[in-house]
Design a protein around this motif. Structure first.
Motif, PDB file in Angstrom:
ATOM      1  N   ASP A   1     -15.499  91.155  47.713  1.00 24.07           N
ATOM      2  CA  ASP A   1     -15.866  91.355  49.109  1.00 24.07           C
ATOM      3  C   ASP A   1     -15.269  92.680  49.571  1.00 24.07           C
ATOM      4  OD1 ASP A   1     -16.226  91.214  51.866  1.00 24.07           O
ATOM      5  OD2 ASP A   1     -15.698  89.080  51.967  1.00 24.07           O
ATOM      6  N   VAL A   2     -16.128  93.642  49.888  1.00 19.36           N
ATOM      7  CA  VAL A   2     -15.660  94.968  50.283  1.00 19.36           C
ATOM      8  C   VAL A   2     -15.800  95.197  51.789  1.00 19.36           C
ATOM      9  CG1 VAL A   2     -16.038  95.985  48.008  1.00 19.36           C
ATOM     10  CG2 VAL A   2     -17.880  96.085  49.694  1.00 19.36           C
ATOM     11  N   ARG A   3     -15.909  94.088  52.537  1.00 20.67           N
ATOM     12  CA  ARG A   3     -15.930  94.196  53.997  1.00 20.67           C
ATOM     13  C   ARG A   3     -14.502  94.375  54.504  1.00 20.67           C
ATOM     14  NH1 ARG A   3     -18.587  88.628  55.549  1.00 20.67           N
ATOM     15  NH2 ARG A   3     -17.343  88.028  53.744  1.00 20.67           N
ATOM     16  N   LEU A   4     -14.346  95.145  55.553  1.00 26.25           N
ATOM     17  CA  LEU A   4     -13.038  95.290  56.188  1.00 26.25           C
ATOM     18  C   LEU A   4     -12.667  93.982  56.879  1.00 26.25           C
ATOM     19  CD1 LEU A   4     -10.666  97.147  56.860  1.00 26.25           C
ATOM     20  CD2 LEU A   4     -11.937  97.880  58.890  1.00 26.25           C
TER      21      LEU A   4
ATOM     22  N   VAL B   1     -12.924  87.512  45.562  1.00 19.76           N
ATOM     23  CA  VAL B   1     -11.781  88.382  45.827  1.00 19.76           C
ATOM     24  C   VAL B   1     -12.118  89.277  47.009  1.00 19.76           C
ATOM     25  CG1 VAL B   1     -10.335  90.248  44.913  1.00 19.76           C
ATOM     26  CG2 VAL B   1     -11.152  88.465  43.381  1.00 19.76           C
ATOM     27  N   HIS B   2     -11.211  89.360  47.978  1.00 20.74           N
ATOM     28  CA  HIS B   2     -11.387  90.308  49.077  1.00 20.74           C
ATOM     29  C   HIS B   2     -10.642  91.575  48.696  1.00 20.74           C
ATOM     30  CE1 HIS B   2     -10.493  91.712  53.385  1.00 20.74           C
ATOM     31  NE2 HIS B   2     -11.760  91.980  53.121  1.00 20.74           N
ATOM     32  N   GLN B   3     -11.339  92.727  48.748  1.00 19.18           N
ATOM     33  CA  GLN B   3     -10.719  93.980  48.333  1.00 19.18           C
ATOM     34  C   GLN B   3     -10.907  95.043  49.422  1.00 19.18           C
ATOM     35  OE1 GLN B   3      -8.543  96.083  47.383  1.00 19.18           O
ATOM     36  NE2 GLN B   3      -8.636  95.224  45.330  1.00 19.18           N
ATOM     37  N   PRO B   4     -10.021  95.034  50.446  1.00 13.12           N
ATOM     38  CA  PRO B   4     -10.145  96.013  51.532  1.00 13.12           C
ATOM     39  C   PRO B   4      -9.897  97.461  51.094  1.00 13.12           C
ATOM     40  CG  PRO B   4      -8.236  94.572  51.870  1.00 13.12           C
ATOM     41  CD  PRO B   4      -8.966  94.051  50.673  1.00 13.12           C
ATOM     42  N   LEU B   5      -9.357  97.659  49.904  1.00 14.90           N
ATOM     43  CA  LEU B   5      -9.197  99.010  49.360  1.00 14.90           C
ATOM     44  C   LEU B   5     -10.554  99.715  49.286  1.00 14.90           C
ATOM     45  CD1 LEU B   5      -7.363 101.123  47.832  1.00 14.90           C
ATOM     46  CD2 LEU B   5      -8.062  99.960  45.734  1.00 14.90           C
ATOM     47  N   LEU B   6     -11.625  98.934  49.137  1.00 14.32           N
ATOM     48  CA  LEU B   6     -12.968  99.492  49.006  1.00 14.32           C
ATOM     49  C   LEU B   6     -13.767  99.409  50.309  1.00 14.32           C
ATOM     50  CD1 LEU B   6     -13.835  98.051  45.477  1.00 14.32           C
ATOM     51  CD2 LEU B   6     -12.878 100.297  46.050  1.00 14.32           C
ATOM     52  N   ALA B   7     -13.076  99.178  51.405  1.00 12.20           N
ATOM     53  CA  ALA B   7     -13.723  99.073  52.717  1.00 12.20           C
ATOM     54  C   ALA B   7     -13.418 100.314  53.555  1.00 12.20           C
ATOM     55  CB  ALA B   7     -13.215  97.829  53.440  1.00 12.20           C
TER      56      ALA B   7
ATOM     57  N   CYS C   1     -19.914  91.556  41.479  1.00 10.66           N
ATOM     58  CA  CYS C   1     -20.887  91.936  42.496  1.00 10.66           C
ATOM     59  C   CYS C   1     -20.117  92.315  43.752  1.00 10.66           C
ATOM     60  CB  CYS C   1     -21.829  90.769  42.782  1.00 10.66           C
ATOM     61  SG  CYS C   1     -23.133  91.185  43.952  1.00 10.66           S
ATOM     62  N   LEU C   2     -20.340  93.536  44.238  1.00  7.67           N
ATOM     63  CA  LEU C   2     -19.712  93.973  45.476  1.00  7.67           C
ATOM     64  C   LEU C   2     -20.518  93.427  46.646  1.00  7.67           C
ATOM     65  CD1 LEU C   2     -18.801  97.720  44.787  1.00  7.67           C
ATOM     66  CD2 LEU C   2     -17.555  95.649  44.184  1.00  7.67           C
ATOM     67  N   LEU C   3     -19.838  92.771  47.566  1.00  5.61           N
ATOM     68  CA  LEU C   3     -20.474  92.127  48.709  1.00  5.61           C
ATOM     69  C   LEU C   3     -20.175  92.862  50.001  1.00  5.61           C
ATOM     70  CD1 LEU C   3     -21.643  89.351  50.118  1.00  5.61           C
ATOM     71  CD2 LEU C   3     -19.224  89.020  50.565  1.00  5.61           C
TER      72      LEU C   3
ATOM     73  N   HIS D   1     -21.819 100.990  52.467  1.00 13.31           N
ATOM     74  CA  HIS D   1     -20.743 101.594  51.687  1.00 13.31           C
ATOM     75  C   HIS D   1     -20.588 100.980  50.301  1.00 13.31           C
ATOM     76  CE1 HIS D   1     -18.381  98.167  53.110  1.00 13.31           C
ATOM     77  NE2 HIS D   1     -17.500  98.468  52.177  1.00 13.31           N
ATOM     78  N   ARG D   2     -21.147  99.767  50.060  1.00 10.39           N
ATOM     79  CA  ARG D   2     -21.033  99.185  48.715  1.00 10.39           C
ATOM     80  C   ARG D   2     -21.740 100.058  47.684  1.00 10.39           C
ATOM     81  NH1 ARG D   2     -25.077  95.673  51.149  1.00 10.39           N
ATOM     82  NH2 ARG D   2     -26.908  95.527  49.811  1.00 10.39           N
TER      83      ARG D   2
END
Length: 148
Positions: free
Chosen positions: A33-36, A64-70, A115-117, A127-128
């Protein structure tokens, strides 16, 4: 060093059945999950805790939540709430990825069968897609990217 399969998906303008079927058909093992902000009531079935539960139950898929990619709140607000220019958003976001050195903090193999969400229905102005393209450029084209 082989190819790494990664996909992206958005949850808006789709129903839960279609969303989960696309993930299953693509053989996704982990959703990143790449959402902020991943707890909005507007997210419906894609609200963080609910989504983690559904992914595990329906497909044995890790969440997995990954705010690094948000994006940051400032970048996001300038584009969404103030109806900003996509080109400006894209440049700011790619600069942020470079400042964070995400290509050094992650490894290509970490994205295998992931899969980037994000929320956007299509990858064009999301941004994904930028994350995947940025990493693919930095990793010499190792990623095979599929937008679900």
């Amino acid at each position: 060093m082989g190819r790494v399969d990664v996909s992206t998906i958005g949850f808006t303008k789709t129903n839960a059945e279609d969303f989960f079927e696309r993930l299953l058909a693509a053989g996704v093992k982990k959703v990143i999950d790449v959402r902020l902000h991943n707890t909005s009531q507007l997210a419906g079935f894609a609200k963080a805790d609910d989504l983690a539960y559904f992914l595990k139950k329906i497909g044995g898929i890790q969440y997995v939540h990954q705010p690094l990619l948000a994006p940051t709140d400032i970048i996001l607000k300038a584009y969404k709430k103030e109806k900003g220019d996509w080109g400006v958003y894209e440049r700011r976001f790619l600069t942020l990825m470079a400042e964070r050195r995400v290509e050094q903090r992650l490894k290509p193999d970490m994205l295998e069968s992931t899969c980037l969400l994000c929320s956007e229905a299509t990858p064009h102005h999301c941004h994904r897609r930028l994350v995947c393209e940025y990493l693919n450029d930095k990793w010499d084209g190792r990623l095979t990217i599929k937008h679900l």
